[in-house]
Design a protein around this motif. Sequence first.
Motif, PDB file in Angstrom:
ATOM      1  N   LEU A 206     -31.818  -3.191  -0.559  1.00  0.00           N
ATOM      2  CA  LEU A 206     -33.019  -2.582  -0.988  1.00  0.00           C
ATOM      3  C   LEU A 206     -32.646  -1.187  -1.711  1.00  0.00           C
ATOM      4  CD1 LEU A 206     -34.781  -2.916   2.481  1.00  0.00           C
ATOM      5  CD2 LEU A 206     -34.883  -4.471   0.409  1.00  0.00           C
ATOM      6  N   LEU A 207     -32.646  -1.383  -2.933  1.00  0.00           N
ATOM      7  CA  LEU A 207     -32.207  -0.265  -3.988  1.00  0.00           C
ATOM      8  C   LEU A 207     -33.428   0.332  -4.553  1.00  0.00           C
ATOM      9  CD1 LEU A 207     -28.962  -1.595  -5.431  1.00  0.00           C
ATOM     10  CD2 LEU A 207     -29.174  -0.360  -3.149  1.00  0.00           C
ATOM     11  N   HIS A 208     -33.095   2.011  -4.460  1.00  0.00           N
ATOM     12  CA  HIS A 208     -34.013   2.417  -5.681  1.00  0.00           C
ATOM     13  C   HIS A 208     -33.253   3.899  -5.709  1.00  0.00           C
ATOM     14  CE1 HIS A 208     -36.227   5.443  -2.782  1.00  0.00           C
ATOM     15  NE2 HIS A 208     -35.303   4.984  -1.812  1.00  0.00           N
ATOM     16  N   ARG A 209     -34.125   4.501  -6.737  1.00  0.00           N
ATOM     17  CA  ARG A 209     -33.431   6.203  -6.983  1.00  0.00           C
ATOM     18  C   ARG A 209     -34.777   6.892  -6.276  1.00  0.00           C
ATOM     19  NH1 ARG A 209     -31.336   5.084 -12.871  1.00  0.00           N
ATOM     20  NH2 ARG A 209     -33.413   4.548 -13.369  1.00  0.00           N
ATOM     21  N   PRO A 210     -34.300   8.025  -5.712  1.00  0.00           N
ATOM     22  CA  PRO A 210     -35.363   8.769  -5.027  1.00  0.00           C
ATOM     23  C   PRO A 210     -36.446   9.290  -5.986  1.00  0.00           C
ATOM     24  CG  PRO A 210     -32.963   9.723  -4.574  1.00  0.00           C
ATOM     25  CD  PRO A 210     -33.105   8.651  -5.763  1.00  0.00           C
ATOM     26  N   GLY A 211     -37.728   8.932  -5.360  1.00  0.00           N
ATOM     27  CA  GLY A 211     -39.004   9.168  -6.158  1.00  0.00           C
ATOM     28  C   GLY A 211     -39.497   7.979  -7.200  1.00  0.00           C
ATOM     29  N   GLU A 212     -38.602   6.794  -7.173  1.00  0.00           N
ATOM     30  CA  GLU A 212     -38.781   5.608  -8.090  1.00  0.00           C
ATOM     31  C   GLU A 212     -39.074   4.594  -6.997  1.00  0.00           C
ATOM     32  OE1 GLU A 212     -36.407   7.108 -11.943  1.00  0.00           O
ATOM     33  OE2 GLU A 212     -35.820   5.223 -10.818  1.00  0.00           O
ATOM     34  N   PRO A 213     -39.877   3.638  -7.640  1.00  0.00           N
ATOM     35  CA  PRO A 213     -39.995   2.405  -6.733  1.00  0.00           C
ATOM     36  C   PRO A 213     -38.793   1.659  -6.422  1.00  0.00           C
ATOM     37  CG  PRO A 213     -40.925   1.992  -9.080  1.00  0.00           C
ATOM     38  CD  PRO A 213     -40.336   3.607  -8.799  1.00  0.00           C
ATOM     39  N   TYR A 214     -38.894   0.890  -5.589  1.00  0.00           N
ATOM     40  CA  TYR A 214     -37.552  -0.195  -5.288  1.00  0.00           C
ATOM     41  C   TYR A 214     -37.760  -1.229  -6.397  1.00  0.00           C
ATOM     42  CZ  TYR A 214     -36.965   1.557  -0.651  1.00  0.00           C
ATOM     43  OH  TYR A 214     -36.621   2.510   0.501  1.00  0.00           O
ATOM     44  N   VAL A 215     -36.514  -1.754  -6.592  1.00  0.00           N
ATOM     45  CA  VAL A 215     -36.362  -2.649  -7.855  1.00  0.00           C
ATOM     46  C   VAL A 215     -36.206  -4.067  -6.875  1.00  0.00           C
ATOM     47  CG1 VAL A 215     -34.821  -3.658  -9.591  1.00  0.00           C
ATOM     48  CG2 VAL A 215     -35.543  -1.265  -9.536  1.00  0.00           C
ATOM     49  N   ASP A 216     -36.755  -5.037  -7.715  1.00  0.00           N
ATOM     50  CA  ASP A 216     -36.704  -6.180  -6.866  1.00  0.00           C
ATOM     51  C   ASP A 216     -35.335  -6.895  -7.047  1.00  0.00           C
ATOM     52  OD1 ASP A 216     -37.122  -8.933  -5.590  1.00  0.00           O
ATOM     53  OD2 ASP A 216     -38.373  -9.503  -7.092  1.00  0.00           O
ATOM     54  N   LEU A 217     -34.502  -7.474  -5.902  1.00  0.00           N
ATOM     55  CA  LEU A 217     -33.355  -7.899  -6.032  1.00  0.00           C
ATOM     56  C   LEU A 217     -33.259  -8.784  -4.611  1.00  0.00           C
ATOM     57  CD1 LEU A 217     -31.029  -4.457  -6.065  1.00  0.00           C
ATOM     58  CD2 LEU A 217     -31.554  -5.888  -8.064  1.00  0.00           C
ATOM     59  N   THR A 218     -34.210  -9.431  -4.472  1.00  0.00           N
ATOM     60  CA  THR A 218     -34.407 -10.457  -3.386  1.00  0.00           C
ATOM     61  C   THR A 218     -33.604 -11.722  -3.559  1.00  0.00           C
ATOM     62  OG1 THR A 218     -36.428 -11.108  -4.121  1.00  0.00           O
ATOM     63  CG2 THR A 218     -36.401  -9.335  -2.501  1.00  0.00           C
ATOM     64  N   ASP A 219     -33.181 -12.127  -4.865  1.00  0.00           N
ATOM     65  CA  ASP A 219     -32.496 -13.244  -4.946  1.00  0.00           C
ATOM     66  C   ASP A 219     -31.089 -12.989  -5.208  1.00  0.00           C
ATOM     67  OD1 ASP A 219     -32.675 -11.519  -7.405  1.00  0.00           O
ATOM     68  OD2 ASP A 219     -32.673 -13.488  -8.868  1.00  0.00           O
ATOM     69  N   LEU A 220     -30.471 -11.714  -5.078  1.00  0.00           N
ATOM     70  CA  LEU A 220     -29.010 -11.416  -5.031  1.00  0.00           C
ATOM     71  C   LEU A 220     -28.736 -11.090  -3.358  1.00  0.00           C
ATOM     72  CD1 LEU A 220     -29.015  -9.007  -8.161  1.00  0.00           C
ATOM     73  CD2 LEU A 220     -28.572 -11.653  -7.803  1.00  0.00           C
ATOM     74  N   ILE A 221     -27.606 -12.043  -3.039  1.00  0.00           N
ATOM     75  CA  ILE A 221     -27.173 -11.818  -1.631  1.00  0.00           C
ATOM     76  C   ILE A 221     -25.855 -11.461  -1.730  1.00  0.00           C
ATOM     77  CG2 ILE A 221     -26.915 -13.255   0.368  1.00  0.00           C
ATOM     78  CD1 ILE A 221     -29.856 -13.154  -0.667  1.00  0.00           C
ATOM     79  N   VAL A 222     -25.464 -10.385  -0.930  1.00  0.00           N
ATOM     80  CA  VAL A 222     -24.342  -9.792  -0.829  1.00  0.00           C
ATOM     81  C   VAL A 222     -23.401 -10.516   0.214  1.00  0.00           C
ATOM     82  CG1 VAL A 222     -22.731  -7.973  -0.870  1.00  0.00           C
ATOM     83  CG2 VAL A 222     -24.771  -7.987  -2.174  1.00  0.00           C
ATOM     84  N   ASP A 223     -22.499 -11.379  -0.032  1.00  0.00           N
ATOM     85  CA  ASP A 223     -21.824 -12.147   1.341  1.00  0.00           C
ATOM     86  C   ASP A 223     -20.584 -11.088   1.559  1.00  0.00           C
ATOM     87  OD1 ASP A 223     -20.347 -13.621   2.793  1.00  0.00           O
ATOM     88  OD2 ASP A 223     -20.697 -15.324   1.555  1.00  0.00           O
ATOM     89  N   LEU A 224     -20.733 -10.255   2.508  1.00  0.00           N
ATOM     90  CA  LEU A 224     -19.828  -9.289   3.011  1.00  0.00           C
ATOM     91  C   LEU A 224     -18.480 -10.267   3.477  1.00  0.00           C
ATOM     92  CD1 LEU A 224     -22.133  -6.588   4.751  1.00  0.00           C
ATOM     93  CD2 LEU A 224     -20.695  -6.321   2.715  1.00  0.00           C
ATOM     94  N   SER A 225     -18.796 -11.174   4.062  1.00  0.00           N
ATOM     95  CA  SER A 225     -17.682 -12.067   4.835  1.00  0.00           C
ATOM     96  C   SER A 225     -16.782 -12.522   3.447  1.00  0.00           C
ATOM     97  CB  SER A 225     -18.295 -13.290   5.427  1.00  0.00           C
ATOM     98  OG  SER A 225     -18.926 -12.592   6.605  1.00  0.00           O
ATOM     99  N   ALA A 226     -17.246 -13.069   2.474  1.00  0.00           N
ATOM    100  CA  ALA A 226     -16.666 -13.433   1.408  1.00  0.00           C
ATOM    101  C   ALA A 226     -16.106 -12.502   0.324  1.00  0.00           C
ATOM    102  CB  ALA A 226     -17.226 -14.808   0.834  1.00  0.00           C
ATOM    103  N   GLY A 227     -16.822 -11.358   0.448  1.00  0.00           N
ATOM    104  CA  GLY A 227     -16.775 -10.366  -0.373  1.00  0.00           C
ATOM    105  C   GLY A 227     -16.973 -10.761  -1.799  1.00  0.00           C
ATOM    106  N   THR A 228     -18.397 -11.324  -1.998  1.00  0.00           N
ATOM    107  CA  THR A 228     -18.944 -11.550  -3.233  1.00  0.00           C
ATOM    108  C   THR A 228     -20.191 -11.565  -3.200  1.00  0.00           C
ATOM    109  OG1 THR A 228     -18.776 -13.493  -5.103  1.00  0.00           O
ATOM    110  CG2 THR A 228     -18.915 -14.094  -2.789  1.00  0.00           C
ATOM    111  N   VAL A 229     -20.987 -12.090  -4.520  1.00  0.00           N
ATOM    112  CA  VAL A 229     -22.467 -11.902  -4.564  1.00  0.00           C
ATOM    113  C   VAL A 229     -22.911 -13.414  -5.122  1.00  0.00           C
ATOM    114  CG1 VAL A 229     -24.495 -10.713  -5.464  1.00  0.00           C
ATOM    115  CG2 VAL A 229     -22.553  -9.369  -5.442  1.00  0.00           C
TER     116      VAL A 229
END
Length: 233
Positions: A206-229
Amino acid sequence: MQKRTAAAMVAAVVAMWAVGWTLGSSAGAENPGAAPVVPRITDPPEAPVPTTGTGRDPLTPTETARARELALAGLTHARPDGPTDVTGAAGPEVLTVRRADGDGTVRRAEVLAYDYRGDKLVKVAVDLTAGRVTGTFAATGMQPPATPREVATAVDLLWRHDLGNLMRERFRQATGVAPATTGELEPGAQTYTGEPCAVHRCVLLLLHRPGEPYVDLTDLIVDLSAGTVVRLP
């Protein structure tokens, strides 16, 4: 006669002194330019933080650090191929340390950690009074919230991945300006347990810049176990 005159002079001096004292004490009120007399008030000293709590008190900072130390010592040195954290270093990723219920005479703690080598959640029971680990339990398929370090790692993985270009383009489309560095972003995340991350530890950013709306990234999954996206279809 001389006694009465001396007594009268003493009385006059006392009266003048009294008038002078009265005028002096009220000078601040009559003279707006005079500095008011402000009583000196000091803050009460802060009470020292106890090293050990009692009863149902939350864990003290000292107890929290001790529980973490005992848990990591027991897990890290158990075997050469022991658990690893989100960075790949020896020892699991500590998620939280909390007080465990007891009989009131023994201070107990539970340390929740994630083993990235085995992709499992580990719970370590610690007897703080005795200074020892009393039990270790592990389970798969359980994903508590990500730690700030896990979130920061996920942001870095996405930024350096090919799909990071897609993320930056979506920022440009939504806000007019693509981020130049990860330092511009205010990160947040929630764990993701759907496919293809039924077993791995994955997060939705869930990413945004302070004072700006969140950008839709719900289709991008970060796999921390595999170290990839991974991009969902």
